[in-house]
Design a protein around this motif. Sequence first.
Motif, short mmCIF file in Angstrom:
data_model
loop_
_atom_site.label_atom_id
_atom_site.label_comp_id
_atom_site.label_asym_id
_atom_site.label_seq_id
_atom_site.Cartn_x
_atom_site.Cartn_y
_atom_site.Cartn_z
N GLY A 38 0.81 -0.94 0.00
CA GLY A 38 0.26 -0.14 -0.43
C GLY A 38 0.95 1.44 -0.50
O GLY A 38 0.84 2.10 -0.87
N ALA A 39 2.26 1.41 0.84
CA ALA A 39 2.54 2.71 0.99
C ALA A 39 3.49 2.44 -0.44
O ALA A 39 3.45 3.69 -0.88
N VAL A 40 3.67 1.57 -1.02
CA VAL A 40 4.26 2.03 -2.76
C VAL A 40 3.89 2.29 -3.26
O VAL A 40 3.18 3.34 -3.88
N GLN A 41 2.41 1.65 -3.72
CA GLN A 41 1.61 2.14 -4.60
C GLN A 41 1.05 3.66 -4.00
O GLN A 41 0.65 4.80 -5.38
N SER A 42 0.51 4.43 -2.80
CA SER A 42 0.26 5.28 -3.13
C SER A 42 0.94 6.80 -2.93
O SER A 42 0.87 7.59 -2.80
N GLY A 43 2.52 5.81 -2.90
CA GLY A 43 3.63 6.91 -2.81
C GLY A 43 4.20 6.83 -1.80
O GLY A 43 4.68 8.16 -1.32
N GLN A 44 3.64 6.81 -0.75
CA GLN A 44 4.09 6.57 0.70
C GLN A 44 5.70 6.10 0.72
O GLN A 44 6.58 7.29 1.38
N ALA A 45 5.90 5.38 -0.05
CA ALA A 45 7.33 4.83 0.14
C ALA A 45 7.63 4.60 -1.09
O ALA A 45 7.11 4.86 -2.15
N ASP A 46 9.17 4.57 -1.27
CA ASP A 46 10.18 4.76 -2.04
C ASP A 46 10.18 3.38 -3.20
O ASP A 46 10.28 2.69 -4.09
N ALA A 47 10.03 2.20 -2.81
CA ALA A 47 10.44 1.35 -3.09
C ALA A 47 9.82 -0.46 -1.91
O ALA A 47 9.89 0.78 0.17
#
Length: 259
Positions: A93-102
């Motif tokens: 979820g974090a990667v898909q939302s852009g909250q995480a880079d990878a």
Amino acid sequence: MKKVLAFLLAVAMIASVAVLTGCGGNSGQTKETKSGTDKTYVIYSDNAFAPFEYLDTKTNTYVGVDMDLMAAIAEDQGIKYEMHNEGFDAAMGAVQSGQADAMIAGMTITDERKATFDFSEAYFDDGQVIVAKAGTKLEDLKGKSVAAKTSTVGGEYAESIKDQYGFTINYYEGSDNMYQAVQTGTDIACVEDFSVIGYAIKSGEVKLEIISDQPANVKGYGFAVQKGKNPELIEKFNAGLANIKASGKYKEILAKYGY
Ligand code: GLN
């Protein structure tokens, strides 16, 4: 024509970055640059997926194959990052939302995921097995519930065979919750990556047994970014992975966790 334009654009971008960073001269330490070299990447991971990532209660830090690979590759490539061990579904979820880079989380590279993620080269291969209390047979799954982990290929595998075996599926956020559900009898079995459950059984942490023949859908694990984002990070990961394979560091890391 589109390709030519894209190429020209890329050349123009590289040229402008070279100007901004003073590339070509040996300008020493990089300053704040537009090339992103000084960026601290936010990387998410799972939190209970030994031997890939798990909490070492003695040091209260997350350790494992993925944690060590990331550290070694980052060192090799000069990547700055902060690691967040939040769980697999949370990482997706974090990667898909852009909250995480990878993310690096024992994540299987699948065609379906390639629609929304870009992956590095595979750094490990694994497939799924069915796990239950000793003596359980595949026929015993009929009419019972089987545990699977949210957002995983194990869940997809369970969905693909549930009609054949006649079971329903209960989803859990963490692998540890899933094993617990089988050990306490809430579910008759669970689906998990072979290496991970193999490690848990071998270490004595989990008193269950693999009841399926062969790992199903064996595929590579990859480091992932949101599709089209942070392409330089994938390039660096791949370059670093090749370097630590050549140096013997990769083998050393796997050996540390029993491979
Ligand atoms: N390899 C599995 C997947 O990618 C499980 C990953 C995990 O639970 N960390 O779906």
